[in-house]
Design an enzyme around this catalytic site. Structure first.
Site, PDB file in Angstrom:
ATOM      1  CG  ASN A 206      -0.284  -0.012   2.538  1.00 50.96           C
ATOM      2  OD1 ASN A 206       0.812   0.534   2.705  1.00 50.96           O
ATOM      3  ND2 ASN A 206      -0.917  -0.619   3.524  1.00 50.96           N
ATOM      4  CD  GLU A 209       2.008  -2.588   3.316  1.00 49.51           C
ATOM      5  OE1 GLU A 209       1.494  -3.266   4.220  1.00 49.51           O
ATOM      6  OE2 GLU A 209       1.747  -2.760   2.109  1.00 49.51           O
ATOM      7  CG  ASP A 283      -6.011  -9.650   3.809  1.00 52.93           C
ATOM      8  OD1 ASP A 283      -4.811  -9.338   3.742  1.00 52.93           O
ATOM      9  OD2 ASP A 283      -6.608  -9.843   4.888  1.00 52.93           O
TER      10      ASP A 283
END
Length: 333
Positions: A206, A209, A283
Protein backbone atom coordinates in the site's frame (compact mmCIF):
# COMPACT_ATOMS: atom_id res chain seq x y z
CA UNK A 1 -10.29 -1.88 -19.68
CA UNK A 2 -12.46 -4.81 -18.64
CA UNK A 3 -16.10 -4.94 -19.69
CA UNK A 4 -18.88 -6.94 -18.04
CA UNK A 5 -18.43 -9.64 -20.70
CA UNK A 6 -14.64 -9.94 -20.43
CA UNK A 7 -14.88 -9.86 -16.62
CA UNK A 8 -17.42 -12.70 -16.70
CA UNK A 9 -15.13 -14.75 -18.96
CA UNK A 10 -12.17 -14.14 -16.64
CA UNK A 11 -14.19 -15.11 -13.57
CA UNK A 12 -15.18 -18.39 -15.27
CA UNK A 13 -11.50 -19.15 -15.97
CA UNK A 14 -10.59 -18.40 -12.34
CA UNK A 15 -12.51 -21.50 -11.26
CA UNK A 16 -9.68 -23.60 -12.68
CA UNK A 17 -6.88 -21.63 -10.98
CA UNK A 18 -4.91 -23.48 -8.31
CA UNK A 19 -3.35 -20.99 -5.89
CA UNK A 20 -1.37 -21.47 -2.68
CA UNK A 21 -1.25 -18.72 -0.06
CA UNK A 22 1.77 -18.82 2.26
CA UNK A 23 2.25 -16.52 5.23
CA UNK A 24 1.07 -15.33 8.63
CA UNK A 25 -2.32 -16.82 9.48
CA UNK A 26 -4.54 -15.65 12.32
CA UNK A 27 -8.04 -15.84 13.74
CA UNK A 28 -10.13 -12.66 13.83
CA UNK A 29 -12.58 -12.65 16.74
CA UNK A 30 -15.28 -9.98 16.92
CA UNK A 31 -17.31 -9.18 20.02
CA UNK A 32 -20.35 -7.06 19.14
CA UNK A 33 -22.37 -5.10 21.66
CA UNK A 34 -23.93 -1.86 22.85
CA UNK A 35 -22.66 0.86 25.19
CA UNK A 36 -25.15 2.50 27.52
CA UNK A 37 -22.99 3.60 30.45
CA UNK A 38 -19.46 4.15 31.74
CA UNK A 39 -17.90 1.77 34.23
CA UNK A 40 -17.90 2.95 37.88
CA UNK A 41 -14.52 1.23 38.27
CA UNK A 42 -12.65 3.20 35.57
CA UNK A 43 -13.45 5.80 32.86
CA UNK A 44 -14.15 3.15 30.21
CA UNK A 45 -17.36 2.12 28.43
CA UNK A 46 -19.23 -1.01 29.48
CA UNK A 47 -19.97 -3.10 26.39
CA UNK A 48 -23.05 -5.28 26.71
CA UNK A 49 -22.31 -8.22 24.39
CA UNK A 50 -24.99 -9.15 21.86
CA UNK A 51 -23.06 -11.58 19.64
CA UNK A 52 -19.61 -12.99 18.83
CA UNK A 53 -18.22 -13.95 15.42
CA UNK A 54 -14.94 -15.40 14.15
CA UNK A 55 -13.29 -15.11 10.72
CA UNK A 56 -10.03 -16.22 9.11
CA UNK A 57 -7.51 -13.37 9.24
CA UNK A 58 -4.17 -12.45 7.67
CA UNK A 59 -3.05 -14.93 5.02
CA UNK A 60 -6.09 -17.04 5.92
CA UNK A 61 -8.37 -14.20 4.79
CA UNK A 62 -6.56 -14.09 1.44
CA UNK A 63 -7.20 -17.82 0.97
CA UNK A 64 -10.83 -17.27 1.99
CA UNK A 65 -11.19 -14.62 -0.72
CA UNK A 66 -9.81 -17.06 -3.28
CA UNK A 67 -12.16 -19.87 -2.27
CA UNK A 68 -15.28 -17.97 -3.33
CA UNK A 69 -13.98 -18.07 -6.93
CA UNK A 70 -11.99 -21.31 -7.15
CA UNK A 71 -12.28 -24.70 -5.42
CA UNK A 72 -8.50 -24.97 -5.57
CA UNK A 73 -7.38 -22.59 -2.80
CA UNK A 74 -4.60 -23.85 -0.51
CA UNK A 75 -3.13 -22.33 2.66
CA UNK A 76 0.23 -22.79 4.34
CA UNK A 77 0.98 -21.02 7.62
CA UNK A 78 1.75 -21.78 11.24
CA UNK A 79 -0.77 -22.42 14.00
CA UNK A 80 -0.55 -23.77 17.52
CA UNK A 81 -2.18 -26.85 18.96
CA UNK A 82 -5.06 -24.96 20.51
CA UNK A 83 -8.76 -24.21 20.17
CA UNK A 84 -8.08 -21.16 17.98
CA UNK A 85 -6.34 -23.39 15.43
CA UNK A 86 -9.29 -25.76 15.42
CA UNK A 87 -11.73 -22.90 14.90
CA UNK A 88 -9.60 -21.38 12.13
CA UNK A 89 -9.32 -24.66 10.23
CA UNK A 90 -13.04 -25.34 10.64
CA UNK A 91 -13.94 -21.93 9.21
CA UNK A 92 -11.55 -22.35 6.29
CA UNK A 93 -12.60 -25.90 5.48
CA UNK A 94 -16.27 -24.88 5.57
CA UNK A 95 -15.51 -22.26 2.90
CA UNK A 96 -13.52 -24.62 0.70
CA UNK A 97 -9.92 -23.79 1.64
CA UNK A 98 -7.52 -26.74 1.78
CA UNK A 99 -5.52 -26.44 5.03
CA UNK A 100 -3.53 -29.66 4.65
CA UNK A 101 -0.22 -27.77 4.03
CA UNK A 102 -0.45 -25.97 7.43
CA UNK A 103 2.34 -26.26 10.01
CA UNK A 104 1.54 -26.96 13.69
CA UNK A 105 3.78 -25.63 16.45
CA UNK A 106 4.18 -27.40 19.78
CA UNK A 107 5.25 -24.19 21.53
CA UNK A 108 3.59 -21.20 19.82
CA UNK A 109 -0.08 -20.21 20.06
CA UNK A 110 -2.29 -19.50 17.08
CA UNK A 111 -2.31 -15.75 16.47
CA UNK A 112 -5.72 -14.38 17.45
CA UNK A 113 -7.03 -10.81 17.42
CA UNK A 114 -10.16 -9.90 19.36
CA UNK A 115 -11.96 -6.70 18.38
CA UNK A 116 -14.71 -5.28 20.57
CA UNK A 117 -17.20 -3.25 18.55
CA UNK A 118 -20.10 -1.24 19.92
CA UNK A 119 -22.61 0.44 17.61
CA UNK A 120 -20.24 -0.17 14.68
CA UNK A 121 -17.46 1.69 16.51
CA UNK A 122 -14.17 -0.06 17.24
CA UNK A 123 -13.68 0.16 21.03
CA UNK A 124 -10.51 -1.89 21.62
CA UNK A 125 -8.45 -4.73 20.16
CA UNK A 126 -6.80 -7.53 22.14
CA UNK A 127 -3.96 -9.50 20.49
CA UNK A 128 -2.75 -12.96 21.44
CA UNK A 129 0.52 -13.70 19.66
CA UNK A 130 4.12 -14.74 20.11
CA UNK A 131 6.35 -13.51 17.29
CA UNK A 132 9.07 -16.02 16.52
CA UNK A 133 10.95 -16.70 13.29
CA UNK A 134 10.76 -20.02 11.49
CA UNK A 135 13.11 -22.70 12.75
CA UNK A 136 15.43 -24.52 10.29
CA UNK A 137 13.19 -27.58 10.70
CA UNK A 138 10.06 -25.59 9.80
CA UNK A 139 11.82 -24.05 6.81
CA UNK A 140 12.80 -27.51 5.58
CA UNK A 141 9.22 -28.71 6.00
CA UNK A 142 7.91 -25.75 3.96
CA UNK A 143 10.38 -26.54 1.18
CA UNK A 144 9.40 -30.21 1.18
CA UNK A 145 5.66 -29.50 1.00
CA UNK A 146 6.03 -26.74 -1.58
CA UNK A 147 8.07 -28.92 -3.94
CA UNK A 148 5.36 -31.58 -3.82
CA UNK A 149 2.61 -29.02 -4.56
CA UNK A 150 4.30 -26.83 -7.19
CA UNK A 151 3.68 -29.01 -10.27
CA UNK A 152 -0.09 -28.68 -9.69
CA UNK A 153 -0.15 -24.94 -8.86
CA UNK A 154 -0.78 -21.94 -11.12
CA UNK A 155 0.29 -19.30 -8.62
CA UNK A 156 1.64 -18.60 -5.14
CA UNK A 157 0.85 -15.64 -2.89
CA UNK A 158 3.28 -14.65 -0.13
CA UNK A 159 1.38 -12.77 2.58
CA UNK A 160 3.61 -11.06 5.16
CA UNK A 161 2.08 -9.56 8.30
CA UNK A 162 5.42 -9.31 10.09
CA UNK A 163 4.61 -12.10 12.56
CA UNK A 164 7.77 -14.16 12.03
CA UNK A 165 6.68 -16.67 9.39
CA UNK A 166 8.10 -14.73 6.44
CA UNK A 167 11.86 -14.23 6.70
CA UNK A 168 14.56 -13.55 4.11
CA UNK A 169 15.56 -17.22 4.18
CA UNK A 170 11.90 -18.15 3.62
CA UNK A 171 11.52 -15.63 0.78
CA UNK A 172 14.72 -16.78 -0.96
CA UNK A 173 13.69 -20.41 -0.66
CA UNK A 174 10.09 -20.01 -1.83
CA UNK A 175 10.92 -17.59 -4.65
CA UNK A 176 13.77 -19.81 -5.82
CA UNK A 177 11.60 -22.91 -5.96
CA UNK A 178 8.77 -21.07 -7.73
CA UNK A 179 11.09 -19.47 -10.26
CA UNK A 180 12.66 -22.84 -11.07
CA UNK A 181 9.15 -24.25 -11.61
CA UNK A 182 8.08 -21.25 -13.72
CA UNK A 183 5.23 -20.29 -11.39
CA UNK A 184 3.63 -16.89 -10.85
CA UNK A 185 4.43 -15.40 -7.41
CA UNK A 186 2.80 -12.29 -5.98
CA UNK A 187 3.79 -10.66 -2.68
CA UNK A 188 1.92 -8.57 -0.11
CA UNK A 189 4.81 -7.13 1.97
CA UNK A 190 4.97 -5.83 5.53
CA UNK A 191 6.61 -2.45 6.29
CA UNK A 192 7.85 -3.92 9.58
CA UNK A 193 9.80 -6.60 7.75
CA UNK A 194 11.90 -5.14 4.89
CA UNK A 195 12.99 -7.97 2.62
CA UNK A 196 14.32 -8.52 -0.89
CA UNK A 197 11.71 -9.97 -3.24
CA UNK A 198 14.03 -10.85 -6.14
CA UNK A 199 12.27 -13.41 -8.33
CA UNK A 200 8.68 -12.37 -7.54
CA UNK A 201 6.32 -11.64 -10.42
CA UNK A 202 4.63 -8.70 -8.69
CA UNK A 203 4.78 -6.98 -5.30
CA UNK A 204 1.70 -5.16 -3.94
CA UNK A 205 2.43 -2.66 -1.13
CA UNK A 206 0.00 0.00 0.00
CA UNK A 207 1.13 3.63 -0.14
CA UNK A 208 2.52 3.63 3.41
CA UNK A 209 4.45 0.40 2.82
CA UNK A 210 5.79 1.61 -0.54
CA UNK A 211 7.20 4.88 0.82
CA UNK A 212 8.62 3.10 3.88
CA UNK A 213 10.34 0.49 1.72
CA UNK A 214 11.82 3.15 -0.56
CA UNK A 215 12.96 5.28 2.38
CA UNK A 216 11.23 8.37 0.93
CA UNK A 217 9.09 10.76 2.96
CA UNK A 218 5.50 11.01 1.77
CA UNK A 219 4.21 14.58 1.44
CA UNK A 220 0.87 13.35 0.00
CA UNK A 221 0.45 15.71 -2.91
CA UNK A 222 -3.27 16.58 -3.33
CA UNK A 223 -3.31 16.14 -7.11
CA UNK A 224 -3.84 13.05 -9.29
CA UNK A 225 -1.48 10.10 -8.62
CA UNK A 226 0.11 10.36 -12.07
CA UNK A 227 1.17 13.92 -11.18
CA UNK A 228 2.57 12.93 -7.76
CA UNK A 229 6.32 13.09 -8.43
CA UNK A 230 7.32 11.40 -5.16
CA UNK A 231 4.90 8.53 -5.71
CA UNK A 232 6.22 8.02 -9.24
CA UNK A 233 9.77 8.09 -7.88
CA UNK A 234 8.88 5.48 -5.26
CA UNK A 235 7.35 3.14 -7.84
CA UNK A 236 10.33 3.29 -10.18
CA UNK A 237 12.76 2.84 -7.27
CA UNK A 238 10.97 -0.23 -5.93
CA UNK A 239 11.08 -1.96 -9.33
CA UNK A 240 14.88 -1.83 -9.06
CA UNK A 241 15.15 -2.25 -5.30
CA UNK A 242 13.02 -5.39 -5.24
CA UNK A 243 14.30 -6.57 -8.65
CA UNK A 244 10.78 -7.33 -9.87
CA UNK A 245 8.93 -6.65 -13.11
CA UNK A 246 5.78 -5.17 -11.59
CA UNK A 247 4.82 -3.17 -8.49
CA UNK A 248 1.19 -2.33 -7.74
CA UNK A 249 0.68 0.35 -5.08
CA UNK A 250 -2.78 0.56 -3.53
CA UNK A 251 -3.79 4.14 -2.75
CA UNK A 252 -6.99 3.88 -0.70
CA UNK A 253 -9.54 6.42 -1.95
CA UNK A 254 -7.33 7.11 -5.01
CA UNK A 255 -7.44 3.52 -6.26
CA UNK A 256 -4.23 1.84 -7.43
CA UNK A 257 -1.19 2.61 -9.56
CA UNK A 258 0.71 -0.03 -11.52
CA UNK A 259 4.43 0.29 -12.26
CA UNK A 260 6.10 -1.91 -14.89
CA UNK A 261 9.53 -1.84 -16.45
CA UNK A 262 9.73 0.21 -19.65
CA UNK A 263 6.00 1.02 -19.46
CA UNK A 264 4.36 4.25 -18.31
CA UNK A 265 2.67 4.04 -14.87
CA UNK A 266 -1.00 3.07 -15.07
CA UNK A 267 -3.56 4.52 -12.65
CA UNK A 268 -6.82 2.74 -11.80
CA UNK A 269 -9.34 5.00 -9.99
CA UNK A 270 -11.17 3.64 -6.95
CA UNK A 271 -14.44 1.75 -7.44
CA UNK A 272 -15.62 2.09 -3.84
CA UNK A 273 -19.02 3.75 -3.44
CA UNK A 274 -19.14 3.80 0.36
CA UNK A 275 -16.31 2.97 2.76
CA UNK A 276 -17.29 1.35 6.06
CA UNK A 277 -14.18 -0.69 6.88
CA UNK A 278 -10.82 -0.85 5.08
CA UNK A 279 -9.61 -3.88 7.08
CA UNK A 280 -9.01 -6.75 4.71
CA UNK A 281 -9.02 -4.61 1.56
CA UNK A 282 -5.37 -5.43 0.90
CA UNK A 283 -6.11 -9.14 1.32
CA UNK A 284 -8.88 -8.87 -1.26
CA UNK A 285 -6.66 -6.95 -3.67
CA UNK A 286 -3.80 -9.48 -3.67
CA UNK A 287 -6.21 -12.43 -3.93
CA UNK A 288 -8.05 -11.11 -6.97
CA UNK A 289 -4.94 -9.71 -8.59
CA UNK A 290 -3.34 -13.15 -8.47
CA UNK A 291 -6.47 -14.99 -9.60
CA UNK A 292 -6.84 -12.62 -12.54
CA UNK A 293 -3.20 -13.09 -13.58
CA UNK A 294 -3.49 -16.88 -13.42
CA UNK A 295 -6.66 -16.57 -15.55
CA UNK A 296 -4.59 -14.92 -18.28
CA UNK A 297 -5.45 -11.24 -17.82
CA UNK A 298 -2.88 -8.53 -18.43
CA UNK A 299 -1.45 -6.74 -15.40
CA UNK A 300 -3.59 -3.68 -16.19
CA UNK A 301 -6.83 -5.69 -16.43
CA UNK A 302 -5.92 -7.78 -13.38
CA UNK A 303 -5.43 -4.59 -11.37
CA UNK A 304 -8.78 -3.30 -12.63
CA UNK A 305 -10.55 -6.46 -11.50
CA UNK A 306 -8.80 -6.38 -8.11
CA UNK A 307 -9.80 -2.74 -7.76
CA UNK A 308 -13.48 -3.59 -8.33
CA UNK A 309 -13.26 -6.37 -5.72
CA UNK A 310 -11.59 -4.08 -3.17
CA UNK A 311 -14.27 -1.46 -3.77
CA UNK A 312 -16.89 -4.00 -2.76
CA UNK A 313 -15.20 -5.28 0.38
CA UNK A 314 -14.60 -1.84 1.93
CA UNK A 315 -18.35 -1.34 1.81
CA UNK A 316 -18.77 -4.17 4.32
CA UNK A 317 -18.10 -4.10 8.06
CA UNK A 318 -15.54 -6.48 9.51
CA UNK A 319 -13.38 -9.09 7.79
CA UNK A 320 -15.38 -9.81 4.63
CA UNK A 321 -15.02 -11.46 1.25
CA UNK A 322 -16.42 -10.79 -2.21
CA UNK A 323 -18.83 -13.21 -3.90
CA UNK A 324 -19.14 -13.89 -7.63
CA UNK A 325 -22.52 -12.23 -8.06
CA UNK A 326 -21.25 -9.06 -6.34
CA UNK A 327 -18.20 -8.79 -8.59
CA UNK A 328 -20.21 -9.43 -11.74
CA UNK A 329 -22.76 -6.84 -10.65
CA UNK A 330 -19.99 -4.29 -10.07
CA UNK A 331 -18.90 -4.60 -13.71
CA UNK A 332 -22.45 -4.55 -15.03
CA UNK A 333 -23.12 -1.35 -13.06
Amino acid sequence: MLTATTARDAIERMAKSRVLVIGDVMLDHFIWGAVRRISPEAPVPIVEVTKETTFPGGAANVARNLSAFTPHAFLMGRVGKDSAAGELKRLLNDEGVNTDPMLESDTLPTIAKTRIIARQQHVVRVDRETIEKLSPEELALISERLQVMLPELDGVIIEDYGKGFVTQAFADQVLGLCKAAGKLVTVDPSPRNPLSWHGASLVKPNRLEAFAAAGIQDHRSPGPPLEDKRLLEVGEQLLDQWAVGKVLVTLGEQGMILFQRDVAPHHIPTRAREVYDVSGAGDTAIAFLTLALTAGLSAEDAADLANHASGIVVGKLGTARVMKNELLQAFED
